[in-house]
Each structure stands twice: as structure tokens, then as C-alpha cells.
Write an enzyme that holds these catalytic residues in place. Structure first.
Site, mmCIF file in Angstrom:
data_model
loop_
_atom_site.group_PDB
_atom_site.id
_atom_site.type_symbol
_atom_site.label_atom_id
_atom_site.label_comp_id
_atom_site.label_asym_id
_atom_site.label_seq_id
_atom_site.Cartn_x
_atom_site.Cartn_y
_atom_site.Cartn_z
ATOM 1 N N TYR A 181 -4.163 1.120 -0.146
ATOM 2 C CA TYR A 181 -3.820 2.537 0.002
ATOM 3 C C TYR A 181 -4.916 3.445 -0.559
ATOM 4 O O TYR A 181 -5.084 4.575 -0.108
ATOM 5 C CB TYR A 181 -2.516 2.851 -0.740
ATOM 6 C CG TYR A 181 -1.248 2.639 0.046
ATOM 7 C CD1 TYR A 181 -0.949 1.393 0.605
ATOM 8 C CD2 TYR A 181 -0.334 3.668 0.217
ATOM 9 C CE1 TYR A 181 0.217 1.200 1.307
ATOM 10 C CE2 TYR A 181 0.846 3.482 0.915
ATOM 11 C CZ TYR A 181 1.113 2.249 1.461
ATOM 12 O OH TYR A 181 2.278 2.060 2.157
ATOM 13 N N LYS A 232 -1.192 -12.915 -0.773
ATOM 14 C CA LYS A 232 -1.745 -13.618 0.396
ATOM 15 C C LYS A 232 -3.007 -14.331 -0.086
ATOM 16 O O LYS A 232 -4.117 -14.131 0.420
ATOM 17 C CB LYS A 232 -2.029 -12.592 1.515
ATOM 18 C CG LYS A 232 -2.374 -13.211 2.852
ATOM 19 C CD LYS A 232 -1.224 -13.907 3.561
ATOM 20 C CE LYS A 232 -1.703 -14.594 4.822
ATOM 21 N NZ LYS A 232 -0.681 -15.479 5.417
ATOM 22 N N ASP A 264 3.988 -13.738 3.964
ATOM 23 C CA ASP A 264 4.663 -14.043 5.238
ATOM 24 C C ASP A 264 5.917 -14.879 4.975
ATOM 25 O O ASP A 264 6.988 -14.631 5.541
ATOM 26 C CB ASP A 264 3.714 -14.725 6.237
ATOM 27 C CG ASP A 264 2.899 -15.869 5.638
ATOM 28 O OD1 ASP A 264 2.940 -16.057 4.411
ATOM 29 O OD2 ASP A 264 2.223 -16.587 6.413
ATOM 30 N N ASP A 288 5.491 -2.037 -0.062
ATOM 31 C CA ASP A 288 5.995 -1.035 0.885
ATOM 32 C C ASP A 288 6.836 -1.724 1.957
ATOM 33 O O ASP A 288 7.966 -1.322 2.258
ATOM 34 C CB ASP A 288 4.805 -0.303 1.521
ATOM 35 C CG ASP A 288 5.236 0.723 2.550
ATOM 36 O OD1 ASP A 288 6.192 1.463 2.258
ATOM 37 O OD2 ASP A 288 4.626 0.778 3.636
ATOM 38 N N ASP A 292 11.313 -2.134 2.279
ATOM 39 C CA ASP A 292 12.082 -1.691 3.457
ATOM 40 C C ASP A 292 12.931 -2.844 3.975
ATOM 41 O O ASP A 292 14.099 -2.669 4.350
ATOM 42 C CB ASP A 292 11.144 -1.226 4.587
ATOM 43 C CG ASP A 292 10.905 0.281 4.550
ATOM 44 O OD1 ASP A 292 10.904 0.847 3.445
ATOM 45 O OD2 ASP A 292 10.701 0.865 5.633
#
Ligand code: IPM
Ligand code: MG
Length: 405
Positions: A181, A232, A264, A288, A292
């Protein structure tokens, strides 16, 4: 009345709350609720309604906050300031200096939502979202706590099978001021084929990983003692360092069980068996996305609050949902995520746990009495709008309980 939300009982207290040993005392004794010898605790709150459904949910949450505070013997001074698209329309920038100054000078900030179709095609520095990112960066609120608990009253609202969703109670600790970000270099350019490219940088320094890891371990320690670090590390260098540092910091917390998971797989496990998770710590972008996803386990993104905290200064509290421009201004929004964010503000931002508990208990009581907004409605309940459910929460805050000072 039902027990208070799980997140309340097992959460951590950040440094700045612990160090704030005596809450701000107003110079004048102005409350009629307290005896003449008792100084009134007074807090300044910056309200940032923002865009879309933001103003509706903030109005409702403000009333709830005010009542819970007055029942616990303290007062608020609210200052409403523009941010996001509202600020762009008013001042030409998404985070005006006056808004940032007011936010920095307050005890805590409550934000509604930002963004909308109108500004979607704006250049990056003129996007509403840029204002929110600038605010997080300027306030240095690097730790974002996003609890997701399935309330028994709403288990049927989940898209997952009841036996999968029931009893889920997890906390996503998202790093909020670093990673892709904010990483540099970033931008647009032309590649060797003359083609336009857009690029960003995922970058983490050791200190950024260490401090968020410590907050996550502290959080896990006060919950069920399990921390899953999501990265990751099979592909990304920034994740390789992330894993190495989280593993190093783990030696300071021998009582917390640490596991690592690739993002993942974590996305898959969250819908396969979400009950395996207690506390999750992850970087900005994975946090983020996963928060959700976690919100949908609970039934609706309209239920999830968040707290963004730094080492010093005021915290920023906001629902994790967006501005929902499709239902803005129609009194259809679910204000419970913002109301619960106000409870987090009381607890983490001001150290006012009793007032926070009043709000959490009132939300559960309102749900127990069958009131539902559209996003969490199921047959047999009463479908109400944003304002009405807010009024019901206000009714559920029991004014008969004596003021505890
Ligand atoms: C969130 C939002 C923001 C983010 C946007 C609005 C910039 O999605 O708080 O989750 O990406 O952090
Ligand atoms: Mg998001």
C-alpha cells in the site's frame, strides 16, 4: 441479556491506553450527573462521516456513544470533519489539513466510510481512498484489529453451513501502514516494448514486522493462545523476512502457539474450517482481503468493527465495510459495525471498558429482540432501517444500571 461479545473479554490493551493512566479531566465541573466534587471525564472525538452510508451510520453511532458515556459519567466533545469524497467536493483534497489537525488533537477518531462512483475515475491523489490512507499513515496507526465472531443470533445469516460457521471467533491483526500500500517505487511507466505499466512494491522492514508481531502475540495471549501468521513466503522476499521475524519474536511468547500459513491456503481454510483460527497476523494487503472474507462467515460485512492503533496518539475506529453508494441515503444501512466500532473506541482508545460493554450488550440485546436490517434479515424477525435499529440499541442501553465511576 446475552453475554457481551467475545472480543471484549480477551483483547489486549495497547501501550498508549496503558500509559494514559488518568483520562483527560475537564477543567470545569459541568455535569449534572456527578457530585460537585467529582471531576467529569471529557473526551474529544473527531467524527469523520465520509461518503455514502457513512453519515447515516455515524449519526446513529454518535447517539449510542453519547448515552453509554453519560451512563458511565463522562462526556464527549464531538467535532465533525470532512474526509474522502465529501472533502474532495468541499476543499479539493481527500484529507484537508484541518481534518488531520482535528484528528491528531482528539482522543479518538470515529470514521464512517469513504468512496463512491463519483470519484472512481479520479487520479490517485484525488481519490477518496487516498485520504484514508494518508490519515492512517499520518496517525501512524500500524495495528489494525478486525474481530470476526459469529453471533448465535445471526448464525443463519452466514453463507456457510451452520455447523461450519457456528462458534467462529477470530481476530485478524492486519499491518496497516506498510507493505504494498505504501511501498516505493510505485507508479506508472513505459516498458521496453513501449507499453504502459503500473507497478508497486511490497516491502517490509524488520521493525515493522516485529512491532505488529508483538501486538499479535499479545492479542493471541489474551484470547485462546493461538497465532497463525499468514504470508506468501514460498514466493515473496518480503514474506520470507516476515516469517523469519515472526518466528524470532515468538521466542518472547512461549505460551502462544505459532503456526504459519500461505495466504492462498488461508483463504481456503477460512471457508473450509474457520474454527481452526484464533488470531491471524498478516500484512496490509492480505489482511485487507482476508478480513473481508472473514466478515462473510459472520453473516454480513455490516457487522464488523475495527480498531487501528499506534504506539502513541489517538486511535482510528471504523467499520470494515465500505460506503455502499447503492443504498446510501435510503436508511437501509446496517449501523451495527459502526456502533461496535464505537465500543472498540471506548475500550481500546479511551480505556472505558464499562461503557464499551454497555454498547456490546445492547447490540446483542437488540438482536435478541429480533430487530434486523436488510443485510442480516431472516424470516421471523423485524426488518427495520438504519435509524430504527439505532434507536433500539439506544433503548437496550439500560439506563437503570447505576453509574459506575
Ligand atoms: C479497508 C478498505 C481500505 C483498504 C480502502 C478503502 C482504502 O478496503 O479498510 O479494508 O484497502 O484498506
Ligand atoms: Mg478492505
Amino acid at each position: 441479556m446475552a453475554a457481551s461479545l467475545q472480543l471484549n473479554a480477551r483483547s489486549f490493551t495497547p501501550h498508549h491506553v496503558q500509559s494514559k493512566s488518568s483520562p483527560k479531566i475537564a477543567p470545569k465541573f459541568s455535569s449534572i450527573r456527578c457530585s460537585a466534587t467529582t471531576p467529569v471525564r471529557r473526551y474529544t472525538i473527531t467524527l469523520l462521516p465520509g461518503d455514502g452510508i457513512g453519515p447515516e451510520v455515524i449519526t446513529v453511532a454518535k447517539n449510542v456513544l453519547q448515552l453509554a458515556g453519560s451512563l458511565e459519567g463522562f462526556e464527549f466533545g464531538f467535532k465533525e470533519m470532512p474526509v474522502g469524497g465529501a472533502a474532495l467536493d468541499l476543499t479539493g483534497v481527500p484529507l484537508p489539513e484541518e481534518t488531520l489537525l482535528a484528528a491528531k488533537q482528539s482522543d479518538a477518531i470515529l470514521l464512517g466510510a469513504i468512496g463512491g462512483y463519483k470519484w472512481d475515475t479520479n487520479e490517485k491523489h484525488l481519490k477518496p481512498e487516498t485520504g484514508l490512507l494518508q490519515l492512517r499513515e499520518a496517525l501512524k496507526v500500524f495495528a489494525n484489529l478486525r474481530p470476526a465472531s459469529v453471533l448465535p443470533q445471526l448464525v443463519d445469516a452466514s453463507t456457510l453451513k451452520k455447523e461450519v460457521a457456528e462458534g467462529v471467533d477470530l481476530m485478524v491483526v492486519r499491518e496497516l501502514t506498510g507493505g504494498i500500500y505504501f511501498g516505493k517505487p510505485r507508479g506508472f511507466s513505459i516498458n521496453e516494448n513501449g507499453e504502459e505499466i503500473g507497478f508497486n512494491t511490497e516491502v517490509y522492514a524488520t521493525y515493522e514486522i516485529d512491532r505488529i508481531a508483538r501486538i499479535a502475540f499479545e492479542t493471541a495471549r489474551k484470547r485462546r493462545g493461538k497465532l497463525c501468521s499468514v504470508d506468501k513466503a514460498n514466493v515473496l522476499e518480503a514474506s520470507m523476512l516476515w516469517r523469519k521475524r515472526v518466528t524470532t519474536i515468538a521466542s518472547e511468547y512461549p505460551d502462544v502457539e505459532l503456526t504459519h500459513m500461505y495466504v492462498d491456503n488461508a483463504a481456503m481454510q477460512l471457508v473450509r474450517n474457520p474454527k481452526q483460527f484464533d488470531t491471524i497476523v498478516t500484512n496490509n494487503i492480505f489482511g485487507d482481503i482476508l478480513s473481508d472474507e472473514a466478515s462473510m462467515i459472520t453473516g454480513s460485512i455490516g457487522m464488523l468493527p475495527s480498531a487501528s492503533l499506534g504506539e502513541l496518539g489517538p486511535g482510528l475506529f471504523e467499520p470494515i465495510h465500505g460506503s455502499a453508494p447503492d443504498i446510501a441515503g435510503q436508511d437501509k444501512a446496517n449501523p451495527l459495525a459502526t456502533i461496535l466500532s464505537a465500543a472498540m473506541l471506548l475500550k481500546y482508545g479511551l480505556g472505558e471498558e464499562k461503557a464499551a460493554r454497555r454498547i456490546e450488550t445492547a447490540v446483542l440485546d437488540t438482536l435478541n429482540r429480533g430487530f434486523r436490517t436488510g443485510d442480516i434479515y431472516s424470516e421471523g424477525n423485524k426488518l427495520v432501517g438504519c435509524q430504527e435499529i439505532g434507536q433500539e440499541v439506544v433503548k437496550s442501553i439500560d439506563p437503570k444500571v447505576p453509574i459506575a465511576i
